[in-house]
Design an enzyme around this catalytic site. Structure first.
Site, PDB file in Angstrom:
ATOM      1  CD  GLU A  10       3.623  49.803  39.171  1.00  0.00           C
ATOM      2  OE1 GLU A  10       3.341  50.560  40.394  1.00  0.00           O
ATOM      3  OE2 GLU A  10       2.541  49.347  38.495  1.00  0.00           O
ATOM      4  CE  LYS A  43      -4.830  65.790  41.662  1.00  0.00           C
ATOM      5  NZ  LYS A  43      -3.539  65.660  40.616  1.00  0.00           N
ATOM      6  N   GLY A 102      -3.960  55.004  40.474  1.00  0.00           N
ATOM      7  CA  GLY A 102      -2.737  55.578  40.664  1.00  0.00           C
ATOM      8  C   GLY A 102      -1.920  54.676  41.583  1.00  0.00           C
ATOM      9  CB  SER A 103       1.335  54.776  43.270  1.00  0.00           C
ATOM     10  OG  SER A 103       0.912  55.817  44.155  1.00  0.00           O
ATOM     11  CD  GLU A 148      -9.554  49.496  38.778  1.00  0.00           C
ATOM     12  OE1 GLU A 148      -8.559  48.893  39.032  1.00  0.00           O
ATOM     13  OE2 GLU A 148     -10.558  49.275  38.600  1.00  0.00           O
ATOM     14  N   GLY A 194      -2.977  55.505  47.021  1.00  0.00           N
ATOM     15  CA  GLY A 194      -4.412  55.041  47.061  1.00  0.00           C
ATOM     16  C   GLY A 194      -4.804  54.696  48.728  1.00  0.00           C
ATOM     17  CB  CYS A 241      -2.037  49.577  35.646  1.00  0.00           C
ATOM     18  SG  CYS A 241      -3.424  49.404  34.482  1.00  0.00           S
TER      19      CYS A 241
HETATM   20  P1  NAD Z   1       0.444  58.632  41.988  1.00  0.00           P
HETATM   21  O1  NAD Z   1      -0.161  57.627  42.885  1.00  0.00           O
HETATM   22  O2  NAD Z   1       1.807  59.180  42.062  1.00  0.00           O
HETATM   23  O3  NAD Z   1      -0.525  59.792  41.192  1.00  0.00           O
HETATM   24  C1  NAD Z   1      -1.808  59.552  40.916  1.00  0.00           C
HETATM   25  C2  NAD Z   1      -2.749  60.757  41.277  1.00  0.00           C
HETATM   26  O4  NAD Z   1      -2.729  60.895  42.551  1.00  0.00           O
HETATM   27  C3  NAD Z   1      -2.194  62.062  40.488  1.00  0.00           C
HETATM   28  O5  NAD Z   1      -3.089  62.945  40.143  1.00  0.00           O
HETATM   29  C4  NAD Z   1      -1.602  62.608  41.885  1.00  0.00           C
HETATM   30  O6  NAD Z   1      -1.433  64.112  41.787  1.00  0.00           O
HETATM   31  C5  NAD Z   1      -2.419  62.172  42.766  1.00  0.00           C
HETATM   32  N1  NAD Z   1      -2.209  62.160  44.334  1.00  0.00           N
HETATM   33  C6  NAD Z   1      -0.930  62.365  44.714  1.00  0.00           C
HETATM   34  N2  NAD Z   1      -0.941  62.443  46.123  1.00  0.00           N
HETATM   35  C7  NAD Z   1      -2.054  62.566  46.647  1.00  0.00           C
HETATM   36  C8  NAD Z   1      -2.703  62.546  47.833  1.00  0.00           C
HETATM   37  N3  NAD Z   1      -2.299  62.458  48.924  1.00  0.00           N
HETATM   38  N4  NAD Z   1      -4.182  62.413  47.648  1.00  0.00           N
HETATM   39  C9  NAD Z   1      -4.869  62.443  46.551  1.00  0.00           C
HETATM   40  N5  NAD Z   1      -4.489  62.284  45.441  1.00  0.00           N
HETATM   41  C10 NAD Z   1      -3.028  62.331  45.498  1.00  0.00           C
HETATM   42  O7  NAD Z   1       0.382  57.684  40.528  1.00  0.00           O
HETATM   43  P2  NAD Z   1       1.364  57.952  39.079  1.00  0.00           P
HETATM   44  O8  NAD Z   1       2.713  57.900  39.333  1.00  0.00           O
HETATM   45  O9  NAD Z   1       0.516  59.039  38.509  1.00  0.00           O
HETATM   46  O10 NAD Z   1       0.713  56.452  38.463  1.00  0.00           O
HETATM   47  C11 NAD Z   1       1.420  55.375  38.145  1.00  0.00           C
HETATM   48  C12 NAD Z   1       0.776  54.297  39.158  1.00  0.00           C
HETATM   49  O11 NAD Z   1      -0.682  54.194  38.827  1.00  0.00           O
HETATM   50  C13 NAD Z   1       1.386  53.117  38.885  1.00  0.00           C
HETATM   51  O12 NAD Z   1       1.416  52.455  40.273  1.00  0.00           O
HETATM   52  C14 NAD Z   1       0.513  52.320  38.151  1.00  0.00           C
HETATM   53  O13 NAD Z   1       0.530  51.142  38.331  1.00  0.00           O
HETATM   54  C15 NAD Z   1      -0.975  52.869  38.581  1.00  0.00           C
HETATM   55  N6  NAD Z   1      -1.898  52.730  37.784  1.00  0.00           N
HETATM   56  C16 NAD Z   1      -3.035  51.770  37.949  1.00  0.00           C
HETATM   57  C17 NAD Z   1      -4.032  51.408  37.019  1.00  0.00           C
HETATM   58  C18 NAD Z   1      -5.067  50.399  37.303  1.00  0.00           C
HETATM   59  O14 NAD Z   1      -5.882  50.412  36.677  1.00  0.00           O
HETATM   60  N7  NAD Z   1      -4.968  49.871  38.291  1.00  0.00           N
HETATM   61  C19 NAD Z   1      -4.096  52.287  35.554  1.00  0.00           C
HETATM   62  C20 NAD Z   1      -2.869  53.068  35.574  1.00  0.00           C
HETATM   63  C21 NAD Z   1      -2.052  53.251  36.595  1.00  0.00           C
END
Ligand code: NAD
Length: 474
Positions: free
Chosen positions: A377, A173, A224-225, A246, A229, A280
């Site tokens: 962040e 997804k 993601g965040s 990640e 996570g 990130c």
């Molecule tokens: P986010 O956590 O809001 O969303 C990430 C994904 O998770 C999206 O596809 C979203 O639809 C999905 N999601 C949301 N709620 C969910 C749930 N309850 N269960 C399962 N999936 C769910 O993050 P974002 O705003 O898309 O991305 C930004 C964040 O990602 C920043 O914190 C950034 O540092 C981090 N990031 C980390 C890395 C890494 O490699 N460590 C790389 C890129 C981004």
């Protein structure tokens, strides 16, 4: 308007109702995608389960060949994918320092090829008169992939390539903010992969949660965040899924007094502001020694003032908009909080007028730990520059954060810098650079920046279960 279907069991799946995909440079819809639901996740899991025996039975050479073919097909479709990526992320085609959608597409292709070469040979750890013991890596089953919006294609490749190479099938997804490039990628992949091997559904948190908690998915790779996570980890605990997380970062860069400010400022600027700070591992807190503080801040402000914000499709654009309104609001809120705390804004600080989600590169000085812009962040084009006098204290402050993704030391004394950088509590540390990653070196966060590793044989191993075979000889 172009419509991008989901790919489930090798079929293009549309829904009666569709959702518009926003171009963040204009705020307008430029494409439509289906409304994915947990039923689509269930359908995708059934397809992935059915495809698993055939796909996992191929030898690694055969799966590698499919990945090479896919990389070639992406290369053939590069111009289309690059433009699409710019339209949905806002990042320029080339842009400041050449870190734009062209780089993302080309990087994704190269990543796929290098990953395809990764090996996990059988290890023989004992072979004597008593026994032979072998360690084998076996596919896990169905991998659920959930990706963010900042590097949609690149991170999809990071997830899919090792999972597929290891013999798993996928239910993936993309972010609801950037589904189009990933869906187009899946459509292209569909010509090379058997039906059900790579299924891509779309939707937001609900669809992500359906993947995270699904009883027949065996592993989740999530980028993601940190907050999301944690939710994924809770949901995944139901059937003890394997996890690679990640997560968010708040990387510190520490600049020692022996550097040449003029020479180093462009490198620091790039480390803070590439992809508009929406990376990130961008530098998100910059600690600069008092002897060169004013000069570094001045040089970085000069660069910030020279940046042309605009539509990424325009060749003259250095930095595009933020990818979405939610992120623009987070950045604005952190800027307002820093202003209220008495910080000095050398550049920027306000949303740019007009359509689209534009915020100029913003350098904030006269600021310290304890302010939200330093502690949290920002994930956008605003960086706090903090003055320090004692290096031990700077390292203490850098480590005094729940994130542990990356960190860097900038100095002309490589020996001293290498000793210092090892004291930073993060998964990756750099001397005189930042956020430089490559497909054969492991990447992962510590503390609340994640669990597990991606890339190289470390990343491939995370897509496998170990099976130990002991053959007794007595
Ligand atoms: P986010 O956590 O809001 O969303 C990430 C994904 O998770 C999206 O596809 C979203 O639809 C999905 N999601 C949301 N709620 C969910 C749930 N309850 N269960 C399962 N999936 C769910 O993050 P974002 O705003 O898309 O991305 C930004 C964040 O990602 C920043 O914190 C950034 O540092 C981090 N990031 C980390 C890395 C890494 O490699 N460590 C790389 C890129 C981004």
């Amino acid at each position: 308007m172009e419509v991008f279907p989901m790919i489930i069991d090798g079929q293009k799946v549309m829904t009666h109702e569709t959702v518009g995909v926003i171009n963040p440079a204009t705020g307008d819809h430029f494409a439509q995608v289906p409304t994915g639901t947990s039923q689509h996740v269930d359908d995708a899991v059934v397809a992935a389960r059915a495809a698993f025996p055939g796909w996992s039975a191929l030898n690694q050479c055969e799966r590698r060949t499919r990945l090479y073919e896919l990389a070639d097909a992406l290369e053939t479709n590069m111009p289309e994918l690059t433009t699409l990526l710019t339209r949905e992320t806002g990042k320029p085609i080339n842009g400041y320092s050449g870190i734009g959608s062209s780089r993302e597409v080309l990087g994704s292709i190269k990543w796929m090829r290098v990953t395809a070469e990764t090996e996990l040979p059988v290890q023989v750890i004992q072979d004597d008169e008593l026994a032979r013991i072998e360690v084998h890596h076996k596919p896990i089953g169905i991998v659920g992939s959930i990706t963010p919006w900042n590097w949609p294609l690149m991170i999809a490749v990071w997830h899919y390539a090792p999972a597929l190479l290891a013999g798993n099938t996928l239910v993936a997804k993309p972010s609801e903010f950037t589904p189009a490039t990933t869906l187009r990628f899946a459509e292209i992949a569909n010509d090379f992969l058997p039906p059900g091997v790579l299924n891509v559904v779309v939707g937001g948190a609900e669809v992500g949660a359906a993947i995270a908690e699904h009883a027949d998915i065996n592993k989740i790779v999530f980028t993601g965040s940190s907050d999301t996570g944690r939710a994924v980890m809770r949901a995944a605990s139901k059937n003890l899924k394997r996890l690679t997380l990640e997560l968010g970062g708040n990387d510190a860069g520490i600049v020692l007094p022996d550097v040449d400010p003029k020479e180093i400022a462009p490198k620091l600027f790039r480390a803070c502001f590439h992809n508009n700070g929406q990376t990130c591992q961008a530098i998100k807190r910059l600690y600069v020694h008092q002897d060169i503080y004013q000069e570094i801040c001045g040089e970085m402000a000069l660069i910030a003032r020279s940046i042309r914000n605009g539509n990424g499709l325009d060749d003259a654009t250095d930095l595009g908009p933020l990818q979405n309104e939610k992120q623009l609001n987070i950045v604005s809120e952190l800027a307002a909080d820093a202003k209220a705390a008495g910080a000095t804004f050398l550049t920027g600080g306000e949303v740019l007028e007009g359509s689209g989600y534009f915020f100029p590169p913003t350098i904030v000085t006269n600021i310290n730990d304890g302010t939200r812009l330093v502690d949290e962040e920002q994930f956008g084009p605003i960086v706090p520059v903090i003055e320090y006098s004692d290096i031990d204290n700077a390292i203490r402050l850098a480590n005094n954060n729940s994130a542990g993704l990356g960190g860097s030391i900038w100095s002309n004394n490589l020996h001293y810098a290498t000793k210092l950088v090892a004291r930073l509590e993060c998964g990756t540390v750099w001397v005189n650079t930042h956020a430089e990653i490559q497909p054969n070196a492991p990447m992962g966060g510590i503390k609340q920046s994640g669990i597990g590793y991606e890339f190289g044989h470390w990343g491939l191993a995370e897509n496998t279960n170990i099976q130990t075979i002991k053959i007794s000889k007595v």
